[in-house]
Motif scaffolding. Structure first.
Motif, PDB file in Angstrom:
ATOM      1  N   UNK A 164      42.422  37.972  45.646  1.00  0.00           N
ATOM      2  CA  UNK A 164      41.469  37.687  46.706  1.00  0.00           C
ATOM      3  C   UNK A 164      42.055  38.103  48.040  1.00  0.00           C
ATOM      4  N   UNK A 165      41.388  39.034  48.669  1.00  0.00           N
ATOM      5  CA  UNK A 165      41.781  39.486  50.000  1.00  0.00           C
ATOM      6  C   UNK A 165      41.025  38.660  51.043  1.00  0.00           C
ATOM      7  N   UNK A 166      41.546  38.585  52.247  1.00  0.00           N
ATOM      8  CA  UNK A 166      40.872  37.814  53.308  1.00  0.00           C
ATOM      9  C   UNK A 166      39.439  38.272  53.511  1.00  0.00           C
ATOM     10  N   UNK A 167      38.518  37.327  53.507  1.00  0.00           N
ATOM     11  CA  UNK A 167      37.118  37.644  53.744  1.00  0.00           C
ATOM     12  C   UNK A 167      36.397  38.274  52.584  1.00  0.00           C
ATOM     13  N   UNK A 168      37.063  38.371  51.430  1.00  0.00           N
ATOM     14  CA  UNK A 168      36.441  39.000  50.267  1.00  0.00           C
ATOM     15  C   UNK A 168      36.397  38.041  49.094  1.00  0.00           C
ATOM     16  N   UNK A 169      35.537  38.354  48.137  1.00  0.00           N
ATOM     17  CA  UNK A 169      35.455  37.546  46.931  1.00  0.00           C
ATOM     18  C   UNK A 169      36.643  37.829  46.015  1.00  0.00           C
ATOM     19  N   UNK A 170      36.950  36.816  45.205  1.00  0.00           N
ATOM     20  CA  UNK A 170      37.995  37.010  44.219  1.00  0.00           C
ATOM     21  C   UNK A 170      37.525  38.045  43.200  1.00  0.00           C
ATOM     22  N   UNK A 171      38.403  38.967  42.824  1.00  0.00           N
ATOM     23  CA  UNK A 171      38.034  40.021  41.875  1.00  0.00           C
ATOM     24  C   UNK A 171      39.037  40.109  40.741  1.00  0.00           C
ATOM     25  N   UNK A 172      38.540  40.530  39.586  1.00  0.00           N
ATOM     26  CA  UNK A 172      39.386  40.680  38.415  1.00  0.00           C
ATOM     27  C   UNK A 172      40.265  41.915  38.595  1.00  0.00           C
ATOM     28  N   UNK A 173      41.537  41.752  38.314  1.00  0.00           N
ATOM     29  CA  UNK A 173      42.486  42.862  38.363  1.00  0.00           C
ATOM     30  C   UNK A 173      42.767  43.381  36.959  1.00  0.00           C
ATOM     31  N   UNK A 174      43.143  42.469  36.068  1.00  0.00           N
ATOM     32  CA  UNK A 174      43.484  42.879  34.711  1.00  0.00           C
ATOM     33  C   UNK A 174      43.467  41.665  33.795  1.00  0.00           C
ATOM     34  N   UNK A 175      43.172  41.921  32.517  1.00  0.00           N
ATOM     35  CA  UNK A 175      43.226  40.874  31.513  1.00  0.00           C
ATOM     36  C   UNK A 175      43.917  41.403  30.270  1.00  0.00           C
ATOM     37  N   UNK A 176      44.447  40.471  29.476  1.00  0.00           N
ATOM     38  CA  UNK A 176      45.111  40.859  28.240  1.00  0.00           C
ATOM     39  C   UNK A 176      44.881  39.774  27.198  1.00  0.00           C
ATOM     40  N   UNK A 177      44.488  40.193  25.998  1.00  0.00           N
ATOM     41  CA  UNK A 177      44.283  39.232  24.921  1.00  0.00           C
ATOM     42  C   UNK A 177      45.621  38.891  24.273  1.00  0.00           C
ATOM     43  N   UNK A 178      45.591  37.935  23.376  1.00  0.00           N
ATOM     44  CA  UNK A 178      46.829  37.493  22.731  1.00  0.00           C
ATOM     45  C   UNK A 178      47.446  38.595  21.867  1.00  0.00           C
ATOM     46  N   UNK A 179      46.628  39.540  21.404  1.00  0.00           N
ATOM     47  CA  UNK A 179      47.188  40.640  20.605  1.00  0.00           C
ATOM     48  C   UNK A 179      47.316  41.934  21.389  1.00  0.00           C
ATOM     49  N   UNK A 180      47.228  41.824  22.727  1.00  0.00           N
ATOM     50  CA  UNK A 180      47.589  42.935  23.578  1.00  0.00           C
ATOM     51  C   UNK A 180      46.498  43.872  24.046  1.00  0.00           C
ATOM     52  N   UNK A 181      45.255  43.558  23.778  1.00  0.00           N
ATOM     53  CA  UNK A 181      44.174  44.397  24.304  1.00  0.00           C
ATOM     54  C   UNK A 181      43.997  44.132  25.789  1.00  0.00           C
ATOM     55  N   UNK A 182      43.892  45.202  26.545  1.00  0.00           N
ATOM     56  CA  UNK A 182      43.861  45.081  28.006  1.00  0.00           C
ATOM     57  C   UNK A 182      42.558  45.595  28.605  1.00  0.00           C
ATOM     58  N   UNK A 183      42.296  45.099  29.799  1.00  0.00           N
ATOM     59  CA  UNK A 183      41.136  45.532  30.558  1.00  0.00           C
ATOM     60  C   UNK A 183      41.521  45.517  32.026  1.00  0.00           C
ATOM     61  N   UNK A 184      41.033  46.514  32.801  1.00  0.00           N
ATOM     62  CA  UNK A 184      41.432  46.629  34.196  1.00  0.00           C
ATOM     63  C   UNK A 184      40.223  46.784  35.106  1.00  0.00           C
ATOM     64  N   UNK A 185      40.372  46.276  36.319  1.00  0.00           N
ATOM     65  CA  UNK A 185      39.377  46.538  37.332  1.00  0.00           C
ATOM     66  C   UNK A 185      39.428  48.008  37.734  1.00  0.00           C
ATOM     67  N   UNK A 186      38.295  48.541  38.124  1.00  0.00           N
ATOM     68  CA  UNK A 186      38.220  49.971  38.439  1.00  0.00           C
ATOM     69  C   UNK A 186      39.197  50.381  39.538  1.00  0.00           C
ATOM     70  N   UNK A 187      39.429  49.510  40.498  1.00  0.00           N
ATOM     71  CA  UNK A 187      40.247  49.872  41.649  1.00  0.00           C
ATOM     72  C   UNK A 187      41.735  49.970  41.325  1.00  0.00           C
ATOM     73  N   UNK A 188      42.149  49.477  40.168  1.00  0.00           N
ATOM     74  CA  UNK A 188      43.580  49.484  39.838  1.00  0.00           C
ATOM     75  C   UNK A 188      43.905  50.305  38.595  1.00  0.00           C
TER      76      UNK A 188
END
Length: 113
Positions: free
Chosen positions: A39-63
């Motif tokens: 969360x940046x100042x004045x902005x909404x919280x955004x998803x950066x990355x996630x990972x499941x217990x077996x290692x599957x990942x997902x990323x926000x477009x900006x990163x």
């Protein structure tokens, strides 16, 4: 009561790298989807990355292509490797354990131009 403990934030120049860590109790970490939001100042919280217990990942477009999420199930820790950092990556970064909705206290990342 703090359940997730983040570390590794700080000040870095544009183009640099940082690694964030988030340690959790095993009862929370085991089998859980873990992630990082920011969360940046004045902005909404955004998803950066996630990972499941077996290692599957997902990323926000900006990163995509710059950040990498990983986990060490033996250490109950999730990591966020950040490279090619930009000033717009400046934010408070939060760790989350999705099952149970646990959040860390946040760690500040500041990228100077």
């Amino acid at each position: 009561q703090v359940q997730l403990v983040e570390s590794g934030g700080g000040l870095v120049q544009a183009g640099g790298s940082l690694r964030l860590s988030c340690a959790a109790p095993g009862s929370i970490f085991s089998g859980n989807i873990m992630g990082w939001y920011r969360q940046a100042p004045g902005k909404q919280r955004e998803m950066v990355a996630t990972i499941t217990s077996d290692g599957n990942t997902n990323y926000g477009d900006s990163v995509k292509g710059r950040f990498s999420i990983s986990r060490d199930n033996a250490k109950n820790t999730v990591y966020l490797e950040m490279s090619s950092l930009k000033p717009e990556d400046t934010a408070v970064y939060y760790c989350i354990a999705f099952r149970g909705g646990y959040w860390g206290q946040g760690t500040q990342v500041t990228v100077s131009s």
